[in-house]
Design an enzyme around this catalytic site. Structure first.
Site, short mmCIF file in Angstrom:
data_model
loop_
_atom_site.label_atom_id
_atom_site.label_comp_id
_atom_site.label_asym_id
_atom_site.label_seq_id
_atom_site.Cartn_x
_atom_site.Cartn_y
_atom_site.Cartn_z
N HIS A 62 0.82 -1.22 0.00
CA HIS A 62 0.00 0.00 0.00
C HIS A 62 0.85 1.26 0.00
O HIS A 62 1.93 1.31 0.60
CB HIS A 62 -1.01 -0.01 1.15
CG HIS A 62 -0.45 0.10 2.53
ND1 HIS A 62 -0.23 1.32 3.16
CD2 HIS A 62 -0.11 -0.85 3.44
CE1 HIS A 62 0.21 1.11 4.38
NE2 HIS A 62 0.31 -0.20 4.58
N ASP A 178 5.87 2.29 6.58
CA ASP A 178 4.59 1.56 6.47
C ASP A 178 3.70 2.31 5.49
O ASP A 178 3.06 3.28 5.88
CB ASP A 178 3.96 1.46 7.86
CG ASP A 178 2.65 0.71 7.87
OD1 ASP A 178 2.29 0.11 6.85
OD2 ASP A 178 1.97 0.74 8.90
N GLU A 210 -5.19 1.78 2.58
CA GLU A 210 -5.08 0.56 3.39
C GLU A 210 -5.29 0.87 4.87
O GLU A 210 -5.91 0.08 5.59
CB GLU A 210 -3.70 -0.08 3.18
CG GLU A 210 -3.54 -1.46 3.81
CD GLU A 210 -2.97 -1.43 5.22
OE1 GLU A 210 -2.89 -2.51 5.84
OE2 GLU A 210 -2.62 -0.33 5.72
N GLU A 211 -4.77 2.01 5.30
CA GLU A 211 -4.79 2.34 6.73
C GLU A 211 -6.18 2.71 7.25
O GLU A 211 -6.35 2.92 8.45
CB GLU A 211 -3.81 3.48 7.01
CG GLU A 211 -2.35 3.16 6.71
CD GLU A 211 -1.73 2.19 7.68
OE1 GLU A 211 -2.45 1.70 8.58
OE2 GLU A 211 -0.53 1.89 7.54
N ASP A 233 4.00 -5.96 3.57
CA ASP A 233 3.70 -4.85 4.48
C ASP A 233 4.69 -4.89 5.63
O ASP A 233 5.40 -5.88 5.82
CB ASP A 233 2.26 -4.97 5.01
CG ASP A 233 1.64 -3.63 5.38
OD1 ASP A 233 2.41 -2.67 5.63
OD2 ASP A 233 0.41 -3.53 5.40
N HIS A 320 3.73 3.68 12.77
CA HIS A 320 2.79 4.80 12.72
C HIS A 320 3.29 6.00 13.50
O HIS A 320 2.50 6.77 14.06
CB HIS A 320 1.40 4.38 13.23
CG HIS A 320 0.67 3.46 12.30
ND1 HIS A 320 -0.68 3.20 12.39
CD2 HIS A 320 1.11 2.73 11.24
CE1 HIS A 320 -1.05 2.35 11.45
NE2 HIS A 320 0.04 2.05 10.73
#
Length: 355
Positions: A62, A178, A210-211, A233, A320
């Site tokens: 992603h 990410d 995606e998130e 990922d 994140h």
């Protein structure tokens, strides 16, 4: 892959606002594939045909990163915001961010009280993000608007990528690994397939959103009639000293071969093939069971009549956040195992649930 990763993580692309990443990826992979398109949601779908017939294999990563979006401009020029994806309120204070406005990029900071006021505050309190604000240096609301801020302006962490320690560690710290690290793996794999003979068709799918619920993958998967899929990922390691860490996945110990997460129980035949290849080719790897994460593999596996799906995970610390950490050993191992899987496919290869 270091240069690829530096360019990818410098791009500004939070959930639903991935345009700079989609365009860059499309242009980068176009010379490497037979066909490339960007669908209406922003997914980049690139197809490369093999030298002989065989299965259709999807590899996916992603493009979006967690971020924020401006929802209000206060009279004093400070900006209120909402989250795009899973951000931890404990990490927000005093972090640098970057706004992508129609007039250009702006640097901001998530504000906090001065340390001198801490004695008058509740030190144990974690303020909800809705009580926080972004400071872009504006003197008032009119000045903020003049600078380019408006409701709906997307925000990410301020781009950065550098060695953690120095070049001797082989580890990097920065934002957006990410899953720009996964995107780098896909692009590098396409590079290395240029002069290789392989069976079937490889379709690289770079997804959006995606998130916020694997949304891009759900749309993209319906456009590809695949026989097998591998999602790439990052995943959170558990090798630091906090009491919740169980030491089951470590940075630098190789690519993670997914057993299960909350979105996917890996297809047994795909998982076993990945393990077999890793062992036969001495590719460092570790098995991953982590119910606290989901990937595009979960959405891909449910498409059409069901697609046998596995996941390769790039171990990461501090996910994140603006200071995610990955090890180049793990990144390289992920790419090597993905390439080995593709090259192992034959004209008659199938991934059945039972013999």
């Amino acid at each position: 892959m270091q240069q690829l990763l530096e360019k990818l993580t410098a791009l500004h692309g939070p959930c639903g606002h991935e345009q700079p990443v989609s365009k860059w990826v499309r242009d980068k992979v176009s010379p490497l594939v037979d066909e490339v398109k960007v669908d209406s949601l922003g997914n980049v779908i690139a197809t490369k045909k093999g030298t002989q017939g065989g299965p259709v294999m999807v590899m996916t990563a992603h493009m979006d990163e967690v971020g924020f979006i401006i929802k209000k401009i206060e009279e004093n020029g400070l900006l209120r915001f909402e989250k795009l994806g899973g951000n931890d309120d404990r990490l927000l204070l005093t972090q640098k961010v970057q706004l992508r406005t129609k007039k250009g990029l702006l640097t901001g900071v998530v504000g906090s009280i001065s340390a001198h006021y801490a004695k008058f505050d509740d030190a144990s309190k974690v303020r909800n993000h809705r009580h926080l604000y972004i400071d872009i240096g504006a003197k008032n609301k009119e000045h903020a608007i003049e600078l380019g801020a408006e409701v709906g302006t997307p925000v990410t962490w301020k781009p950065s990528m550098e060695y953690l320690g120095d070049e001797r560690t082989g580890r990097f710290v920065g934002k957006g690994f990410d899953d720009r690290a996964g995107c780098a793996v896909l692009i590098q794999t396409l590079h290395e397939l240029q002069d290789a003979k392989f069976s079937g068709t490889v379709t690289a799918v770079f997804t959006v959103q995606e998130e916020v619920g694997l949304r891009g993958a759900q749309v993209a998967a319906r456009q590809v009639k695949a026989d097998v899929a591998i999602a790439i990922d990052t995943t959170a390691v558990s090798d630091t000293p906090e009491e919740t860490m169980d030491k089951t996945l470590a940075l630098g110990d190789g690519t993670g071969i997914k057993v299960l997460d909350f979105s996917l129980i890996s297809h047994p035949a795909v998982k076993e093939k990945l393990i077999q290849l890793a062992e036969n080719k001495n590719i460092p790897h570790q098995l991953e069971i982590f119910p606290g994460i989901g990937t595009d593999g979960g959405a891909i596996s449910l498409a059409n009549h069901g697609i046998p799906t596995g996941v390769l995970s790039i171990p990461s610390r501090y996910a994140h956040s603006p200071v995610e950490v990955i090890d180049m050993t793990d990144l390289t191992a992920t790419k090597e195992l993905l390439k080995a899987f593709i090259l192992d496919l034959g004209e008659e290869t199938e991934f059945t649930f039972i013999d």
